[in-house]
Design an enzyme around this catalytic site. Structure first.
Site, PDB file in Angstrom:
ATOM      1  N   ARG A 224       0.730  -1.119  -0.015  1.00 49.72           N
ATOM      2  CA  ARG A 224       0.017   0.014  -0.055  1.00 49.72           C
ATOM      3  C   ARG A 224       1.017   1.196  -0.084  1.00 49.72           C
ATOM      4  O   ARG A 224       1.979   1.208   0.682  1.00 49.72           O
ATOM      5  CB  ARG A 224      -0.915  -0.005   1.413  1.00 49.72           C
ATOM      6  CG  ARG A 224      -2.004  -0.775   1.172  1.00 49.72           C
ATOM      7  CD  ARG A 224      -3.144  -0.713   0.463  1.00 49.72           C
ATOM      8  NE  ARG A 224      -4.404  -1.342   0.348  1.00 49.72           N
ATOM      9  CZ  ARG A 224      -4.649  -2.557  -0.536  1.00 49.72           C
ATOM     10  NH1 ARG A 224      -3.782  -2.608  -1.371  1.00 49.72           N
ATOM     11  NH2 ARG A 224      -5.453  -3.082  -0.114  1.00 49.72           N
ATOM     12  N   HIS A 272      -1.026   0.432  -9.734  1.00 52.31           N
ATOM     13  CA  HIS A 272      -1.742  -0.466  -8.652  1.00 52.31           C
ATOM     14  C   HIS A 272      -2.301  -1.619  -9.667  1.00 52.31           C
ATOM     15  O   HIS A 272      -3.510  -1.953  -9.655  1.00 52.31           O
ATOM     16  CB  HIS A 272      -3.134   0.073  -7.965  1.00 52.31           C
ATOM     17  CG  HIS A 272      -3.202  -0.594  -6.763  1.00 52.31           C
ATOM     18  ND1 HIS A 272      -3.586   0.030  -5.680  1.00 52.31           N
ATOM     19  CD2 HIS A 272      -3.308  -1.777  -6.522  1.00 52.31           C
ATOM     20  CE1 HIS A 272      -3.794  -0.809  -4.673  1.00 52.31           C
ATOM     21  NE2 HIS A 272      -3.821  -2.071  -5.136  1.00 52.31           N
TER      22      HIS A 272
HETATM   23  C1  GLV Z   1      -5.230  -4.656  -4.191  1.00 48.13           C
HETATM   24  O1  GLV Z   1      -4.349  -4.017  -3.571  1.00 48.13           O
HETATM   25  C2  GLV Z   1      -5.993  -5.633  -3.200  1.00 48.13           C
HETATM   26  O2  GLV Z   1      -6.123  -5.326  -1.920  1.00 48.13           O
HETATM   27  O3  GLV Z   1      -6.493  -6.934  -3.701  1.00 48.13           O
END
Ligand code: GLV
Length: 309
Positions: A224, A272
């Site tokens: 994160r 991401h």
């Molecule tokens: C993505 O970041 C997830 O938590 O699957």
């Protein structure tokens, strides 16, 4: 009849509705905004929580996260008895492990500097090391950390792992807790962050951690954005304490236009996409948990709400 409500991507909702209804015909699978009577809903599937919606679900029993993490969900909106389940499914674990292997190999073989040389019109070979001469350290030994190790170890890397509690992972030399953290960090040529984001781990990738790594080591953050202190990373890269960073996560997402991460020569930034929930496989993890909930078996991926993961 149990009613569950899917929120978010309508295409995923439609597919899951079709498959869940076929496999478990007694489940009334609803897709937002067609929630029907909110008091009938006992299960909610979400990536993030809407306060007004949650307040209307007076009989909610289980929240299913779309993602592997739950920190993006404001769990303070949920009464304490509501169970919270992370997504554990092969789509996320395989794509995550593959991304970590890709980034580790790119760093190991100096790909970022060869791309720089190419752009500057330079033919500049460097010494080539063997994977056995590099240590990749994985922080966080949950489902995703272990999947990454399963992919890194056969490539020949020396693999080390660190987590809060002591864990043995085949293929990795494991370290636990604060007492062994410095010893772990000191041997990493490449550090991979796959920790859950909690009050304990927020900002863990900071100046003091970088200072405990070998000079010239690199970072891969696929957990994160909140794990990383952004200014400390830039300082560590600019001073040479760190060589490169692969970042798949940021804070906020998306990063605003003009953010230094977009243009920093030592940062490889992806939006991401390292580990992604695949709707075709994740639905089976959901169905399995719906069956387990019915028979009272433990749910796969249920978090300890006090611990936060
Ligand atoms: C993505 O970041 C997830 O938590 O699957």
């Amino acid at each position: 009849m149990t009613a569950i409500l899917h929120t978010g991507d309508p295409e995923r909702g439609a597919l899951w509705q079709q498959i869940v209804t076929r496999e478990l015909p007694d489940i009334d699978f609803r897709c937002w905004p067609d929630a029907g009577d909110p008091a009938e809903i006992t299960g909610l599937i979400a990536w993030t929580l809407d306060a007004e919606l949650v307040a209307s679900l007076t009989n909610l029993e289980i929240l299913f996260s779309i993602g592997a993490g739950v920190d993006q969900l404001d769990l303070s909106l949920l009464p304490p008895h509501v169970r919270v389940v992370r997504m554990i499914e092969t789509g996320i674990t395989n794509t995550m492990a593959e991304y970590v292997a890709m980034a580790a190999l790119a760093l190991h073989r100096d790909l970022p500097s060869y791309v720089d040389s190419q752009r500057s019109g330079m033919w500049a070979p460097r010494d080539v090391l063997l994977t056995a001469e590099r240590t990749v350290g994985v922080m966080g030994l949950g489902q995703l950390g272990r999947a990454a190790i399963r992919m890194l170890a056969p490539l020949g890397f020396r693999v080390a792992g660190w987590s809060r509690s002591s864990t043995d992972v085949p293929g990795a030399l494991c370290f636990a807790d604060d007492a062994e953290r410095d010893e772990f960090l000191a041997q990493c040529d490449i550090l991979v962050c796959l920790l859950p984001l909690t009050d304990d781990t927020r900002g863990i990738l900071d100046r003091s951690l970088f200072a405990r790594m070998k000079a010239g080591a690199s970072l891969i953050n696929v957990a994160r954005g909140g794990h990383l202190v952004q200014d400390d990373l830039i300082e560590a890269l600019d001073s040479g304490q760190l060589r490169y960073a692969f970042l798949d996560v940021a804070q906020p997402e998306p990063l605003p236009e003009g953010h230094p991460f977009y243009s920093h020569p030592s940062i490889m930034l992806t939006p991401h996409i390292a580990g992604v929930t695949r709707k075709e496989t994740a639905v089976h993890a959901l169905i399995d948990n719906l069956r387990r909930a019915r028979t009272g078996e433990p749910l796969e991926g249920e978090i300890d709400r006090a611990r936060g993961y």
